[in-house]
Design a protein around this motif. Structure first.
Motif, PDB file in Angstrom:
ATOM      1  N   VAL A  98       1.330  41.831  -4.067  1.00 11.35           N
ATOM      2  CA  VAL A  98       0.098  42.376  -3.517  1.00 11.35           C
ATOM      3  C   VAL A  98      -0.300  41.535  -2.316  1.00 11.35           C
ATOM      4  O   VAL A  98      -0.470  40.323  -2.443  1.00 11.35           O
ATOM      5  CB  VAL A  98      -1.048  42.323  -4.562  1.00 11.35           C
ATOM      6  CG1 VAL A  98      -2.339  42.851  -3.962  1.00 11.35           C
ATOM      7  CG2 VAL A  98      -0.675  43.083  -5.812  1.00 11.35           C
ATOM      8  N   SER A  99      -0.430  42.188  -1.177  1.00 11.61           N
ATOM      9  CA  SER A  99      -0.770  41.475   0.048  1.00 11.61           C
ATOM     10  C   SER A  99      -1.913  42.174   0.750  1.00 11.61           C
ATOM     11  O   SER A  99      -2.030  43.396   0.700  1.00 11.61           O
ATOM     12  CB  SER A  99       0.453  41.417   0.963  1.00 11.61           C
ATOM     13  OG  SER A  99       0.109  40.835   2.191  1.00 11.61           O
ATOM     14  N   THR A 100      -2.758  41.390   1.420  1.00  8.56           N
ATOM     15  CA  THR A 100      -3.821  41.984   2.223  1.00  8.56           C
ATOM     16  C   THR A 100      -3.258  42.507   3.542  1.00  8.56           C
ATOM     17  O   THR A 100      -3.903  43.293   4.222  1.00  8.56           O
ATOM     18  CB  THR A 100      -4.925  40.951   2.516  1.00  8.56           C
ATOM     19  OG1 THR A 100      -4.327  39.825   3.149  1.00  8.56           O
ATOM     20  CG2 THR A 100      -5.608  40.518   1.233  1.00  8.56           C
TER      21      THR A 100
ATOM     22  N   ARG B 237       1.581  37.221  -3.649  1.00 11.70           N
ATOM     23  CA  ARG B 237       1.617  37.889  -2.348  1.00 11.70           C
ATOM     24  C   ARG B 237       2.914  38.659  -2.118  1.00 11.70           C
ATOM     25  O   ARG B 237       2.978  39.505  -1.232  1.00 11.70           O
ATOM     26  CB  ARG B 237       1.394  36.883  -1.207  1.00 11.70           C
ATOM     27  CG  ARG B 237       0.009  36.281  -1.197  1.00 11.70           C
ATOM     28  CD  ARG B 237      -1.070  37.355  -0.989  1.00 11.70           C
ATOM     29  NE  ARG B 237      -2.379  36.879  -1.385  1.00 11.70           N
ATOM     30  CZ  ARG B 237      -2.994  37.199  -2.521  1.00 11.70           C
ATOM     31  NH1 ARG B 237      -2.423  38.015  -3.391  1.00 11.70           N
ATOM     32  NH2 ARG B 237      -4.190  36.721  -2.793  1.00 11.70           N
ATOM     33  N   GLN B 238       3.930  38.386  -2.913  1.00  2.55           N
ATOM     34  CA  GLN B 238       5.146  39.194  -2.823  1.00  2.55           C
ATOM     35  C   GLN B 238       4.915  40.568  -3.443  1.00  2.55           C
ATOM     36  O   GLN B 238       5.596  41.525  -3.109  1.00  2.55           O
ATOM     37  CB  GLN B 238       6.311  38.486  -3.515  1.00  2.55           C
ATOM     38  CG  GLN B 238       6.796  37.280  -2.738  1.00  2.55           C
ATOM     39  CD  GLN B 238       7.804  36.438  -3.501  1.00  2.55           C
ATOM     40  OE1 GLN B 238       7.648  36.200  -4.704  1.00  2.55           O
ATOM     41  NE2 GLN B 238       8.818  35.966  -2.807  1.00  2.55           N
TER      42      GLN B 238
ATOM     43  N   PRO C 251       3.997  43.287   3.478  1.00  2.00           N
ATOM     44  CA  PRO C 251       4.014  42.166   2.536  1.00  2.00           C
ATOM     45  C   PRO C 251       5.048  41.117   2.925  1.00  2.00           C
ATOM     46  O   PRO C 251       5.937  41.373   3.726  1.00  2.00           O
ATOM     47  CB  PRO C 251       4.363  42.822   1.198  1.00  2.00           C
ATOM     48  CG  PRO C 251       5.023  44.099   1.550  1.00  2.00           C
ATOM     49  CD  PRO C 251       4.497  44.517   2.892  1.00  2.00           C
TER      50      PRO C 251
ATOM     51  N   GLN D   7      -0.582  44.593   6.033  1.00  2.00           N
ATOM     52  CA  GLN D   7       0.102  45.878   5.927  1.00  2.00           C
ATOM     53  C   GLN D   7       1.569  45.682   5.545  1.00  2.00           C
ATOM     54  O   GLN D   7       2.148  46.515   4.872  1.00  2.00           O
ATOM     55  CB  GLN D   7       0.016  46.638   7.245  1.00  2.00           C
ATOM     56  CG  GLN D   7      -1.378  47.154   7.523  1.00  2.00           C
ATOM     57  CD  GLN D   7      -1.433  47.901   8.836  1.00  2.00           C
ATOM     58  OE1 GLN D   7      -0.788  47.520   9.800  1.00  2.00           O
ATOM     59  NE2 GLN D   7      -2.216  48.965   8.873  1.00  2.00           N
TER      60      GLN D   7
ATOM     61  N   SER E 254       9.099  34.165   2.496  1.00  2.00           N
ATOM     62  CA  SER E 254       9.056  33.438   1.217  1.00  2.00           C
ATOM     63  C   SER E 254       9.878  32.156   1.286  1.00  2.00           C
ATOM     64  O   SER E 254       9.474  31.119   0.753  1.00  2.00           O
ATOM     65  CB  SER E 254       9.580  34.324   0.081  1.00  2.00           C
ATOM     66  OG  SER E 254       8.739  35.442  -0.096  1.00  2.00           O
TER      67      SER E 254
ATOM     68  N   ARG F 139       3.466  36.400   7.894  1.00  3.56           N
ATOM     69  CA  ARG F 139       3.136  36.569   6.471  1.00  3.56           C
ATOM     70  C   ARG F 139       3.156  35.207   5.759  1.00  3.56           C
ATOM     71  O   ARG F 139       2.326  34.934   4.899  1.00  3.56           O
ATOM     72  CB  ARG F 139       4.106  37.523   5.780  1.00  3.56           C
ATOM     73  CG  ARG F 139       4.063  38.960   6.244  1.00  3.56           C
ATOM     74  CD  ARG F 139       2.746  39.709   6.030  1.00  3.56           C
ATOM     75  NE  ARG F 139       1.704  39.407   6.960  1.00  3.56           N
ATOM     76  CZ  ARG F 139       1.575  39.928   8.202  1.00  3.56           C
ATOM     77  NH1 ARG F 139       2.441  40.795   8.659  1.00  3.56           N
ATOM     78  NH2 ARG F 139       0.565  39.596   8.972  1.00  3.56           N
TER      79      ARG F 139
END
Length: 141
Positions: free
Chosen positions: A38-40, A35-36, A44, A42, A50, A9
């Motif tokens: 909304v992530s593309t 991205r925390q 996150p 499956q 992070s 990720r």
């Protein structure tokens, strides 16, 4: 969540930042925060992923300098985006987060095996091992 998944990720975020030319610390952190939520993917990005991205964002210049020193004859801009992103995150883990060499080199080489070329695996292992050697020499003095 498994560290391997979180490394992937983190790679997704850094790869996206590189492709969109968002490689300043502020823009990278902004993308990470998006991205925390909304992530593309499956799965996150979580805390460990992070941490790796933040480690790179907080010390970009030093991490990139370490990689350039360890990857003789290969400037960062000559590397493909996947390999460059893997090396940046792996080097940040080694030099900023101080993760043990064996875990970092093995995990990132496996990710390179999965997402890049066969030749990339040895390259990633060699550069990350040299980064670890450089860091060890620096901390001994």
């Amino acid at each position: 969540m498994a560290r391997t998944t979180q490394r992937r990720r983190a790679l997704d975020v850094l790869f996206e930042a590189d492709e969109k030319d968002l490689l300043s610390a502020d823009l990278l952190i902004e993308l990470l925060e998006e991205r925390q939520l909304v992530s593309t993917a499956q799965v996150p990005i979580g805390d460990f992923g992070s941490q790796i991205v933040r480690a790179y964002a907080g010390d970009m210049l030093n991490v990139d300098t370490l990689i350039e020193a360890a990857s003789e004859d290969w400037a960062l801009d000559r590397m493909n985006t996947v390999d460059r992103s893997i090396l940046r995150l792996g080097a940040a883990e080694l030099s900023v987060l101080l993760t043990k060499r064996a875990a970092v080199v093995t995990e990132w080489a496996d990710i390179a095996r999965e997402l890049s070329t066969d030749r990339s695996v040895g390259f990633v292992m060699g550069v990350l091992n040299k980064v670890a050697d450089i860091r060890e020499r620096e901390t001994q003095n």
